[in-house]
Design an enzyme around this catalytic site. Sequence first.
Site, PDB file in Angstrom:
ATOM      1  N   GLU A 113       0.644  -1.105   0.044  1.00 47.09           N
ATOM      2  CA  GLU A 113       0.035  -0.019  -0.047  1.00 47.09           C
ATOM      3  C   GLU A 113       0.890   1.359  -0.051  1.00 47.09           C
ATOM      4  OE1 GLU A 113      -1.801  -1.636   3.299  1.00 47.09           O
ATOM      5  OE2 GLU A 113      -1.304  -0.148   4.577  1.00 47.09           O
ATOM      6  N   LYS A 115       2.506   4.572   1.281  1.00 49.50           N
ATOM      7  CA  LYS A 115       2.934   5.358   2.572  1.00 49.50           C
ATOM      8  C   LYS A 115       2.566   6.722   2.519  1.00 49.50           C
ATOM      9  CE  LYS A 115       6.663   5.623   5.990  1.00 49.50           C
ATOM     10  NZ  LYS A 115       6.529   6.979   6.335  1.00 49.50           N
ATOM     11  N   ASP A 117       2.286  10.519   3.425  1.00 52.20           N
ATOM     12  CA  ASP A 117       3.474  11.647   4.467  1.00 52.20           C
ATOM     13  C   ASP A 117       2.199  12.322   5.070  1.00 52.20           C
ATOM     14  OD1 ASP A 117       5.536  12.473   5.552  1.00 52.20           O
ATOM     15  OD2 ASP A 117       6.035  13.720   3.813  1.00 52.20           O
ATOM     16  N   TYR A 225      -5.176   2.702   7.347  1.00 49.99           N
ATOM     17  CA  TYR A 225      -4.234   1.688   7.077  1.00 49.99           C
ATOM     18  C   TYR A 225      -4.257   0.464   7.845  1.00 49.99           C
ATOM     19  CZ  TYR A 225      -0.975   4.218   9.961  1.00 49.99           C
ATOM     20  OH  TYR A 225      -0.342   4.993  10.737  1.00 49.99           O
ATOM     21  N   LYS A 315      11.090   3.389   0.922  1.00 51.40           N
ATOM     22  CA  LYS A 315      10.686   4.671   0.754  1.00 51.40           C
ATOM     23  C   LYS A 315      11.391   5.279  -0.390  1.00 51.40           C
ATOM     24  CE  LYS A 315      10.889   7.353   5.107  1.00 51.40           C
ATOM     25  NZ  LYS A 315      11.069   8.356   5.593  1.00 51.40           N
ATOM     26  N   CYS A 409      40.034  40.330  -9.044  1.00 50.44           N
ATOM     27  CA  CYS A 409      39.571  39.675 -10.230  1.00 50.44           C
ATOM     28  C   CYS A 409      40.463  38.330 -10.220  1.00 50.44           C
ATOM     29  CB  CYS A 409      39.349  40.367 -11.595  1.00 50.44           C
ATOM     30  SG  CYS A 409      38.835  39.315 -12.686  1.00 50.44           S
ATOM     31  N   CYS A 412      41.856  38.659 -14.389  1.00 47.09           N
ATOM     32  CA  CYS A 412      42.720  39.981 -14.520  1.00 47.09           C
ATOM     33  C   CYS A 412      43.274  40.769 -13.112  1.00 47.09           C
ATOM     34  CB  CYS A 412      41.974  40.952 -15.468  1.00 47.09           C
ATOM     35  SG  CYS A 412      40.945  41.765 -14.677  1.00 47.09           S
ATOM     36  N   CYS A 427      33.923  42.506 -11.538  1.00 47.27           N
ATOM     37  CA  CYS A 427      35.285  42.919 -11.960  1.00 47.27           C
ATOM     38  C   CYS A 427      34.876  43.954 -12.805  1.00 47.27           C
ATOM     39  CB  CYS A 427      36.155  42.040 -12.630  1.00 47.27           C
ATOM     40  SG  CYS A 427      37.285  42.339 -13.636  1.00 47.27           S
ATOM     41  N   CYS A 433      39.441  42.505 -19.151  1.00 49.54           N
ATOM     42  CA  CYS A 433      39.711  41.223 -18.522  1.00 49.54           C
ATOM     43  C   CYS A 433      39.561  40.107 -19.536  1.00 49.54           C
ATOM     44  CB  CYS A 433      38.622  41.229 -17.389  1.00 49.54           C
ATOM     45  SG  CYS A 433      38.418  39.547 -16.646  1.00 49.54           S
TER      46      CYS A 433
HETATM   47  S1  IVH Z   1       1.558   0.724   8.862  1.00 47.74           S
HETATM   48  C1  IVH Z   1       3.330  -0.335  13.092  1.00 47.74           C
HETATM   49  N1  IVH Z   1       0.824   1.751   6.666  1.00 47.74           N
HETATM   50  O1  IVH Z   1       4.202   5.902   8.449  1.00 47.74           O
HETATM   51  C2  IVH Z   1       3.385   0.370  11.843  1.00 47.74           C
HETATM   52  N2  IVH Z   1       1.878   3.421   8.115  1.00 47.74           N
HETATM   53  O2  IVH Z   1       7.110   5.188  10.105  1.00 47.74           O
HETATM   54  C3  IVH Z   1       2.047   0.818  11.486  1.00 47.74           C
HETATM   55  N3  IVH Z   1       2.295   5.553   7.326  1.00 47.74           N
HETATM   56  O3  IVH Z   1       3.692   7.152  11.341  1.00 47.74           O
HETATM   57  C4  IVH Z   1       2.071   1.691  10.489  1.00 47.74           C
HETATM   58  N4  IVH Z   1       1.259   5.116   5.363  1.00 47.74           N
HETATM   59  O4  IVH Z   1       1.599   6.643  10.316  1.00 47.74           O
HETATM   60  C5  IVH Z   1       1.490   1.963   7.891  1.00 47.74           C
HETATM   61  N5  IVH Z   1      -0.047   2.236   4.631  1.00 47.74           N
HETATM   62  C6  IVH Z   1       0.881   2.686   5.921  1.00 47.74           C
HETATM   63  C7  IVH Z   1       1.299   4.140   6.130  1.00 47.74           C
HETATM   64  C8  IVH Z   1       1.706   4.139   7.134  1.00 47.74           C
HETATM   65  C9  IVH Z   1       1.772   6.143   6.117  1.00 47.74           C
HETATM   66  C10 IVH Z   1       3.002   6.194   8.478  1.00 47.74           C
HETATM   67  C11 IVH Z   1       2.564   5.924   9.776  1.00 47.74           C
HETATM   68  C12 IVH Z   1       3.701   6.042  10.533  1.00 47.74           C
HETATM   69  C13 IVH Z   1       4.464   5.965   9.869  1.00 47.74           C
HETATM   70  C14 IVH Z   1       5.754   5.052  10.056  1.00 47.74           C
END
Ligand code: IVH
Length: 671
Positions: A113, A115, A117, A225, A315, A409, A412, A427, A433
Amino acid sequence: MTFIKNKIDQLRKNILKYEYFYHTLNKSIVSDAEYDYLLNQLYNLELENKELITSDSPTQKIGVNLLNQFKKIKHFFPMLSLENTFDLNGYLNFEKRIKKYFNINQEKSLCCELKIDGVAISIIYEEGILVRAGTRGDGYTGENITSNIRTIKSIPLKLKGSYIPKRLEVRGEVFMMKSDFLELNERSKKDTNKLFSNPRNAASGTLRHIDPNITAERKLIFLCYGCYFFNEKDKKFTTHYKRLIQCSKWGLPVNQEIITCSNYQEVLNFYNNFEKKRHFLDFDIDGIVIKVNSIELQNQLGCNTKSPRWAIAWKFLSSERITKLNDVKFQVGRTGAITPVAYFDPIDISGVIIKKASLHNKNEIERLNLHINDSIIICRSGDVIPKLLSVIKSIRCKNAKKIIFPEFCPVCKTKLLENEEEKVIRCHAGLTCNAQKEKSLQHFFSKKSLNAIGLGPKIINELIKKKYVKDPIDFFYLKFFDLMKLKKMGYKKSIKLIESIEKCKKTTFKCFIYALGIPNVGETVSEKIANYFITLDKLLDANISQLNCIEGIGKVISRNISNYFSTSSNYNMVIKLVEKAGVVWNNSEVLRLNVKKTHFLNKKVVLTGIFNSFSRIELKNMLMSLGAKVLNNISQNTDFLIYGKKIGSKFFKAKKLGVKMISEEEFNCLI
Ligand code: IVH
């Protein structure tokens, strides 16, 4: 040993400070790359010196400090972090480890899935009703932000459907869409002049705002998640994937970009797909998360102090890299601007090898507090131009050397002068120059300057290389036989070129000023100076305040002009060009322009008919350069109608309205 201990202490102090700013105050004071780099350094040092590990080291803890304004909550299950990898190898190692426990190749054993931010939150539902929500905090204790979470539209206050457990813990990410973040920042800039540095910080700040009305106003999104059940009988959803589907059925938002997979190739495809797509998504993702799908196996694998063994975050590589600064060289541009350029150990950013980056000016070196041998962070701004983002000062080495901006410079040796308003050090030796010579000579003879037809960049460069010319004066003494020695120059071409150089001596004061290539002195400014001073003597005698009096010429340009003529090599060259080489111009033209100027300045002029002496465009441009506004239609406000042959209706309308009319002949006399 004390050296290593000091280094570890220093790293911990800095990392903790950055974490406090990031997590508690929602401010990034270092880039992600720098933070990751420092944490990694600390991790490696502690690995080699295990006796120095302390329980409060940033490597040992999951979370962060809490703000006092919220009540605390204790998490039922620790909110852990994820182990990170940045490459396929790291992922394969993870696979190898878990393979010891089960056959990874069995069907759909993994889940991939995105990640996201954002900010991790936990929500507790009892009998399907939202009763509590909290931040991660230090992983064990978080902040009670229930009132704020209740304002997020996509989070149901009551679950729908069947099989609703007695108690359910939902985990997920709260974040802000990039487009909403930009809009919020625009408003925030107007209202408070404060900006959030990225959508994550904006989401975190909004989520922990003391006033839930503010949280409600700003658009936060939630995606679930994971979830935890508390009663044995509720644990019938046996895979992570099934659990997420069930969450979705209960009305919880779950990201649709989720797949189950059976082998590393499928994981790699998912990674590659989103690595490409991520810039086109309206929310930030910083990688993918791969999880063991079976809940039973997850439980078998368990967790270590920081993270579960059943999941890994792969990542995306940031477009920032850390490298070592080896040298700063000072380049001299065409206008003499001195640009410091940073040279570092080559790095690969998105497949491009980069080894240098412009530092723009002296201020930039001071702003960065840059030293030779520093560890530096480089990015490609706008994904193209390399930029030195920052210096990792916390790991500055002993042999770090201060960078001293040269006084003379580098090419020159002329004393450099600073134009403070422009923040540029130059310069001012100009054509004398060597660094500025090539481009400056091309400019001197170019079309808008002295216009020596046929004297292009290639010939100029060859003449410089053969040492036939070093400044513009030398061009006027070139011999026919010198030119014959150049590549592709025959008898006819050489004769023509000699003629053309001779011809270009006859110029205008404006073109002569422009040809000198004084920084920021383009065509318009050159014209203004020519009209104001009329003679070269007066221009050479002018001081800054006089130059500043000219309309449209500000401090920066005045300083540049003054610096140019106060450099003796320039002054002497200008005198020689006129007195010895025979460059001439007709002062009367300047005078004529002055007469014209007063006549048409700020006047509204309309043209009609066909003109003998100029095209309509030429006439229009000429009038505009005299300060007139040239309009299409006659009205009572029109000051003059200039008419040629074959007059049209405008002529009669102007007559009716009593507009002053000027024939082409009269106009010619006027100018
Ligand atoms: S699982 C025990 N799934 O990433 C781990 N985390 O460094 C439970 N995050 O602060 C996290 N998307 O908030 C999981 N699909 C995803 C995620 C996710 C973002 C964040 C999460 C956590 C950080 C982990």
